[in-house]
Every structure is written in C-alpha cells, then in structure tokens.
Design a protein around this motif. Structure first.
Motif, PDB file in Angstrom:
ATOM      1  N   SER A   1       0.858  -1.168   0.000  1.00 27.78           N
ATOM      2  CA  SER A   1       0.000   0.000   0.000  1.00 27.78           C
ATOM      3  C   SER A   1       0.912   1.242   0.000  1.00 27.78           C
ATOM      4  CB  SER A   1      -0.930  -0.036   1.217  1.00 27.78           C
ATOM      5  OG  SER A   1      -1.845   1.028   1.185  1.00 27.78           O
ATOM      6  N   ALA A   2       0.562   2.276   0.727  1.00 25.27           N
ATOM      7  CA  ALA A   2       1.395   3.477   0.782  1.00 25.27           C
ATOM      8  C   ALA A   2       1.151   4.193   2.100  1.00 25.27           C
ATOM      9  CB  ALA A   2       1.090   4.412  -0.389  1.00 25.27           C
ATOM     10  N   ASN A   3       2.175   4.802   2.628  1.00 26.95           N
ATOM     11  CA  ASN A   3       2.061   5.516   3.892  1.00 26.95           C
ATOM     12  C   ASN A   3       1.072   6.680   3.768  1.00 26.95           C
ATOM     13  OD1 ASN A   3       2.891   5.997   6.630  1.00 26.95           O
ATOM     14  ND2 ASN A   3       4.043   7.757   5.894  1.00 26.95           N
ATOM     15  N   GLY A   4       0.194   6.796   4.742  1.00 28.10           N
ATOM     16  CA  GLY A   4      -0.712   7.939   4.796  1.00 28.10           C
ATOM     17  C   GLY A   4      -2.010   7.793   4.024  1.00 28.10           C
TER      18      GLY A   4
ATOM     19  N   GLU B   1       1.290  17.359   2.272  1.00 31.34           N
ATOM     20  CA  GLU B   1       0.859  16.716   3.516  1.00 31.34           C
ATOM     21  C   GLU B   1       2.034  16.129   4.282  1.00 31.34           C
ATOM     22  OE1 GLU B   1      -1.965  13.755   2.344  1.00 31.34           O
ATOM     23  OE2 GLU B   1      -3.600  15.195   2.047  1.00 31.34           O
ATOM     24  N   GLY B   2       3.158  15.920   3.583  1.00 32.56           N
ATOM     25  CA  GLY B   2       4.291  15.239   4.181  1.00 32.56           C
ATOM     26  C   GLY B   2       4.096  13.738   4.112  1.00 32.56           C
ATOM     27  N   ASN B   3       5.171  13.007   4.397  1.00 27.83           N
ATOM     28  CA  ASN B   3       5.088  11.554   4.342  1.00 27.83           C
ATOM     29  C   ASN B   3       6.085  10.963   5.331  1.00 27.83           C
ATOM     30  OD1 ASN B   3       5.007   8.772   3.525  1.00 27.83           O
ATOM     31  ND2 ASN B   3       4.207   9.452   1.550  1.00 27.83           N
ATOM     32  N   VAL B   4       5.698  10.982   6.593  1.00 24.69           N
ATOM     33  CA  VAL B   4       6.530  10.437   7.662  1.00 24.69           C
ATOM     34  C   VAL B   4       5.689   9.465   8.481  1.00 24.69           C
ATOM     35  CG1 VAL B   4       7.990  12.492   7.780  1.00 24.69           C
ATOM     36  CG2 VAL B   4       5.990  12.328   9.266  1.00 24.69           C
ATOM     37  N   CYS B   5       6.364   8.625   9.253  1.00 23.48           N
ATOM     38  CA  CYS B   5       5.664   7.654  10.098  1.00 23.48           C
ATOM     39  C   CYS B   5       5.578   8.204  11.514  1.00 23.48           C
ATOM     40  CB  CYS B   5       6.409   6.317  10.102  1.00 23.48           C
ATOM     41  SG  CYS B   5       6.455   5.500   8.493  1.00 23.48           S
ATOM     42  N   PHE B   6       4.378   8.276  12.027  1.00 28.99           N
ATOM     43  CA  PHE B   6       4.202   8.824  13.372  1.00 28.99           C
ATOM     44  C   PHE B   6       4.435   7.754  14.448  1.00 28.99           C
ATOM     45  CE2 PHE B   6       1.885  11.678  10.578  1.00 28.99           C
ATOM     46  CZ  PHE B   6       2.414  12.893  10.986  1.00 28.99           C
ATOM     47  N   GLU B   7       4.349   6.484  14.054  1.00 32.01           N
ATOM     48  CA  GLU B   7       4.743   5.393  14.941  1.00 32.01           C
ATOM     49  C   GLU B   7       5.848   4.625  14.212  1.00 32.01           C
ATOM     50  OE1 GLU B   7       1.352   3.095  15.984  1.00 32.01           O
ATOM     51  OE2 GLU B   7       0.338   4.747  17.013  1.00 32.01           O
ATOM     52  N   ASN B   8       7.054   5.171  14.279  1.00 32.33           N
ATOM     53  CA  ASN B   8       8.146   4.689  13.433  1.00 32.33           C
ATOM     54  C   ASN B   8       8.875   3.516  14.076  1.00 32.33           C
ATOM     55  OD1 ASN B   8       9.748   4.596  11.200  1.00 32.33           O
ATOM     56  ND2 ASN B   8      11.098   6.256  11.821  1.00 32.33           N
ATOM     57  N   ASP B   9       8.124   2.427  14.356  1.00 32.94           N
ATOM     58  CA  ASP B   9       8.738   1.257  14.971  1.00 32.94           C
ATOM     59  C   ASP B   9       8.610   0.011  14.109  1.00 32.94           C
ATOM     60  OD1 ASP B   9       6.021   0.897  15.183  1.00 32.94           O
ATOM     61  OD2 ASP B   9       6.061   0.200  17.262  1.00 32.94           O
ATOM     62  N   SER B  10       8.162   0.159  12.870  1.00 30.36           N
ATOM     63  CA  SER B  10       7.900  -1.016  12.043  1.00 30.36           C
ATOM     64  C   SER B  10       9.164  -1.821  11.772  1.00 30.36           C
ATOM     65  CB  SER B  10       7.235  -0.613  10.729  1.00 30.36           C
ATOM     66  OG  SER B  10       5.900  -0.190  10.952  1.00 30.36           O
TER      67      SER B  10
ATOM     68  N   LEU C   1      -8.069 -14.246   4.070  1.00 28.09           N
ATOM     69  CA  LEU C   1      -6.729 -14.750   3.774  1.00 28.09           C
ATOM     70  C   LEU C   1      -5.758 -14.341   4.884  1.00 28.09           C
ATOM     71  CD1 LEU C   1      -6.534 -13.814  -0.020  1.00 28.09           C
ATOM     72  CD2 LEU C   1      -7.239 -15.999   0.988  1.00 28.09           C
ATOM     73  N   ARG C   2      -4.600 -14.973   4.906  1.00 27.68           N
ATOM     74  CA  ARG C   2      -3.535 -14.581   5.835  1.00 27.68           C
ATOM     75  C   ARG C   2      -2.779 -13.421   5.181  1.00 27.68           C
ATOM     76  NH1 ARG C   2       0.459 -18.270   6.622  1.00 27.68           N
ATOM     77  NH2 ARG C   2       0.006 -19.356   4.672  1.00 27.68           N
ATOM     78  N   TRP C   3      -2.991 -12.224   5.698  1.00 25.36           N
ATOM     79  CA  TRP C   3      -2.508 -11.030   5.014  1.00 25.36           C
ATOM     80  C   TRP C   3      -1.456 -10.280   5.815  1.00 25.36           C
ATOM     81  CZ3 TRP C   3      -3.171  -6.553   7.769  1.00 25.36           C
ATOM     82  CH2 TRP C   3      -4.170  -6.547   8.760  1.00 25.36           C
ATOM     83  N   THR C   4      -0.640  -9.527   5.067  1.00 29.79           N
ATOM     84  CA  THR C   4       0.268  -8.528   5.627  1.00 29.79           C
ATOM     85  C   THR C   4       0.243  -7.333   4.684  1.00 29.79           C
ATOM     86  OG1 THR C   4       1.730 -10.237   6.537  1.00 29.79           O
ATOM     87  CG2 THR C   4       2.631  -8.004   6.364  1.00 29.79           C
ATOM     88  N   ILE C   5       0.201  -6.132   5.257  1.00 31.57           N
ATOM     89  CA  ILE C   5       0.185  -4.907   4.459  1.00 31.57           C
ATOM     90  C   ILE C   5       1.404  -4.063   4.812  1.00 31.57           C
ATOM     91  CG2 ILE C   5      -1.042  -2.738   4.025  1.00 31.57           C
ATOM     92  CD1 ILE C   5      -3.656  -4.307   4.656  1.00 31.57           C
ATOM     93  N   PHE C   6       2.122  -3.617   3.777  1.00 30.30           N
ATOM     94  CA  PHE C   6       3.237  -2.699   3.962  1.00 30.30           C
ATOM     95  C   PHE C   6       2.873  -1.346   3.364  1.00 30.30           C
ATOM     96  CE2 PHE C   6       5.594  -6.781   4.082  1.00 30.30           C
ATOM     97  CZ  PHE C   6       6.189  -6.616   5.333  1.00 30.30           C
ATOM     98  N   ARG C   7       3.191  -0.288   4.128  1.00 29.82           N
ATOM     99  CA  ARG C   7       2.898   1.078   3.698  1.00 29.82           C
ATOM    100  C   ARG C   7       4.198   1.880   3.649  1.00 29.82           C
ATOM    101  NH1 ARG C   7      -2.100   3.295   7.382  1.00 29.82           N
ATOM    102  NH2 ARG C   7      -3.830   2.470   6.138  1.00 29.82           N
ATOM    103  N   PRO C   8       4.955   1.808   2.542  1.00 27.69           N
ATOM    104  CA  PRO C   8       6.214   2.548   2.475  1.00 27.69           C
ATOM    105  C   PRO C   8       5.988   4.045   2.280  1.00 27.69           C
ATOM    106  CG  PRO C   8       6.125   0.752   0.865  1.00 27.69           C
ATOM    107  CD  PRO C   8       4.736   0.967   1.367  1.00 27.69           C
TER     108      PRO C   8
ATOM    109  N   THR D   1      -0.115  -4.518   9.807  1.00 29.40           N
ATOM    110  CA  THR D   1       0.163  -3.434   8.867  1.00 29.40           C
ATOM    111  C   THR D   1       1.412  -2.718   9.343  1.00 29.40           C
ATOM    112  OG1 THR D   1      -2.192  -3.147   8.345  1.00 29.40           O
ATOM    113  CG2 THR D   1      -0.712  -1.311   7.826  1.00 29.40           C
ATOM    114  N   TYR D   2       2.368  -2.551   8.438  1.00 33.40           N
ATOM    115  CA  TYR D   2       3.639  -1.915   8.777  1.00 33.40           C
ATOM    116  C   TYR D   2       3.844  -0.667   7.916  1.00 33.40           C
ATOM    117  CZ  TYR D   2       4.793  -6.495  10.834  1.00 33.40           C
ATOM    118  OH  TYR D   2       4.798  -7.659  11.568  1.00 33.40           O
ATOM    119  N   SER D   3       4.051   0.469   8.568  1.00 32.42           N
ATOM    120  CA  SER D   3       4.448   1.690   7.849  1.00 32.42           C
ATOM    121  C   SER D   3       5.963   1.710   7.778  1.00 32.42           C
ATOM    122  CB  SER D   3       3.930   2.929   8.578  1.00 32.42           C
ATOM    123  OG  SER D   3       2.519   2.974   8.545  1.00 32.42           O
TER     124      SER D   3
END
Length: 307
Positions: free
Chosen positions: A112-115, A277-286, A139-146, A216-218
């Motif tokens: 996916s995408a961050n934000g 809008e910017g594109n940063v992770c507010f919970e940057n622990d992924s 399904l067994r899912w995982t989502i990545f938001r770079p 889901t991981y940002s």
C-alpha cells in the motif's frame, strides 16, 4: 517457496523478485506481453504472460503458488487511456484476492502506501479500499505502507532519479512549495525516504514469519527530512549546487489543473497535495518490529545518480 508477484517488472517489483531469488524462493511473475525484457534474472523466474484485468491470467499466475504479492501502483492516472487508480490499485487487488481463493493461495502480501485514507485523494482512497478488501478476505494477510522509496533504479522510475531529472537538472530554480500567500517555511514539509533494499527485505521476511500475519507496517527511513533538505542532498550527490525559490502551491495546482492531463507535465494537482501533507511515520517502529535496521538517506547512498 513459489511466490506469485503481480507487478513484478517495475522498480519495487524487480528488487523484491531479486531478494526472493537470493533467499531461495521462486518468483512467478504476471507480465504483460511485450514486457518480458523487463524481468530481472528471468532464468530464476516463472513468467506468465497476461494482464491483471484478465481473471484467467491471474489464475495461471497463482496456480501452484504458495503466496502472492501485489505491487501494482501508479502515481498518476490517465482515464482517457484506461489507466486509473481504482482499476489498478483497488479492482486489481480485489480480483487477485478472488483468484487466490480459487487457486487455494491463502497468503497475501500487499504494498500500500504511507498515509492512505478513504477521504483522501483518489490515489489514497483506492489504496485504502484495497487494504480494507484484503483485511476482510479471510486470507492470511500482511500490508506494507512505504514512504517514498529510493535506491538504484536500474533504468526504471525512482524517487530521487525522477527529482534529479525534473528539478535538479532543470535550468529553473528548484521549487520550495508553501501553502497560503506568504512563503513561510517554504519547502519545510517532511518526508522519510526508505531504501528499496529495506522494503524488499521486509516483504521477503513476511513470507516466512507468521508473526507478520494480520499486521500493517508503515515503512519509513530513519530520518525525517524536509523537502528542501532532500533536494539539497540530491543536488550534492549529483555534483551540483541548486538555486531554490519559494513556490506557492496554489499557483502550481492551478497550472497543473490545466496541464496534468498530459503525460509530459511533471506533476499533478493531487501529487502536490499529497507532497504538501508530508510523508513520515508517526509510529516509526515497524522496522524494529520486523528486526530490521533501515538505511539512512544521504549522498553516500545516491551514487547511482551520477550514472
């Protein structure tokens, strides 16, 4: 493990395929006819010719696979040519989910995408709806938001090389976008560039780590950098200094409103909106949750810009 990849010939897909091969997996790529030459290390891949809009092609690609990775994404849409966010970033995901169920593939990893959010731009909305469809799929899912992804593009489109081409190499001053009428903090909005190798490593890890399921991981790099700082770094890596000038976002959006229907115009109204809008992770622990250490953004990592 045999891994079907939908969107495996672009910048991100090529690198994920390489990382999969290095990890001992076998990518199975859905490739549009005529794009076979874009496949990296084809001798280590299974190539299935077809289009994401064709259910039969999706079935052929997913048949016998252990997992599927969906990577198709576009930065701009051109409805007159049938290229839309909704078709490629939502419907394509939903159709691939249906194919996965038909073929008994129950592991699905989505880029996916961050934000993203459903009230956002058409780009953000299509990504958010695709996430919702996958979460509801069973399904067994995982989502990545770079965040914005950088790294050697090997001839493909990539964040820094595109900025070098469109802005740094241009004879015009680099635009420092700002909101409103007064150029306060022009170019001050922040991004968190993430290296392509770190993104690819996260995808490969997710396939064998059950702890990543239903997560889901940002994915953001370790620095929050202003637009101005990013342009300065790209210029330095290119062996240049670059004159920069405040640019009112309202005026650029108005111009884009007239011209962004044309592929040669470098940016769309929605791209400007999302950029501001910017594109940063507010919970940057992924990356810490994944046990990975992200690569910093700097001149030393941008040597490919001089090639």
């Amino acid at each position: 493990m045999k891994v079907a990849i939908i969107g495996g010939t672009g910048f991100v897909g090529t690198n994920i395929a390489r990382h999969l091969i290095d990890a001992g997996h076998r990518p199975r790529l859905l490739v549009r006819p005529g794009s076979e030459q874009k496949v990296a290390r084809p001798e280590h891949c299974d190539i299935v010719l077809g289009d994401v809009a064709d259910p039969a092609a999706l079935d052929r690609c997913l048949e016998g696979s252990d997992a599927v990775i969906y990577l198709i994404g576009i930065l701009r849409e051109f409805p007159s040519r049938g290229i839309t966010f909704d078709a490629l970033q939502r419907v394509g995901v939903e159709d691939t989910i249906a194919a996965a169920k038909r073929q008994g593939v129950d592991r699905f990893v989505l880029m996916s995408a961050n934000g993203v959010h459903v009230e956002g731009t058409p780009y953000q909305r299509s990504k958010a709806l695709a996430e919702a469809a996958l979460k509801a799929s069973g399904l067994r899912w995982t989502i990545f938001r770079p965040s914005v992804i950088f790294g050697d593009p090997d001839g493909r489109m990539e964040f820094c090389s595109q900025l070098k081409k469109d802005i740094i190499d241009s004879p015009m001053p680099a635009p420092l976008f700002y909101s409103g009428l007064i150029p306060k903090n022009a170019g001050g909005f922040e991004l968190a560039p993430v290296h392509i190798d770190d993104v690819a490593a996260a995808f490969v890890l997710a396939l064998t780590e059950s702890r990543t399921e239903s997560q889901t991981y940002s994915l953001c790099g370790p620095q929050r950098l202003s637009w101005k700082a990013i342009l300065t770094t790209i210029a330095a890596a290119s062996g240049k200094t670059k004159l920069m000038s405040p640019a009112p976002a309202m005026a650029i959006k108005a111009t884009a409103g007239l011209l962004d229907r044309y592929p040669w115009f470098p940016i769309s109204r929605d791209q400007i909106k999302m950029l501001m809008e910017g594109n940063v992770c507010f919970e940057n622990d992924s990356f810490a949750r994944l046990g990975l250490t992200p690569t910093p953004f700097g001149v030393d990592q941008l040597g490919y810009l001089n090639r």
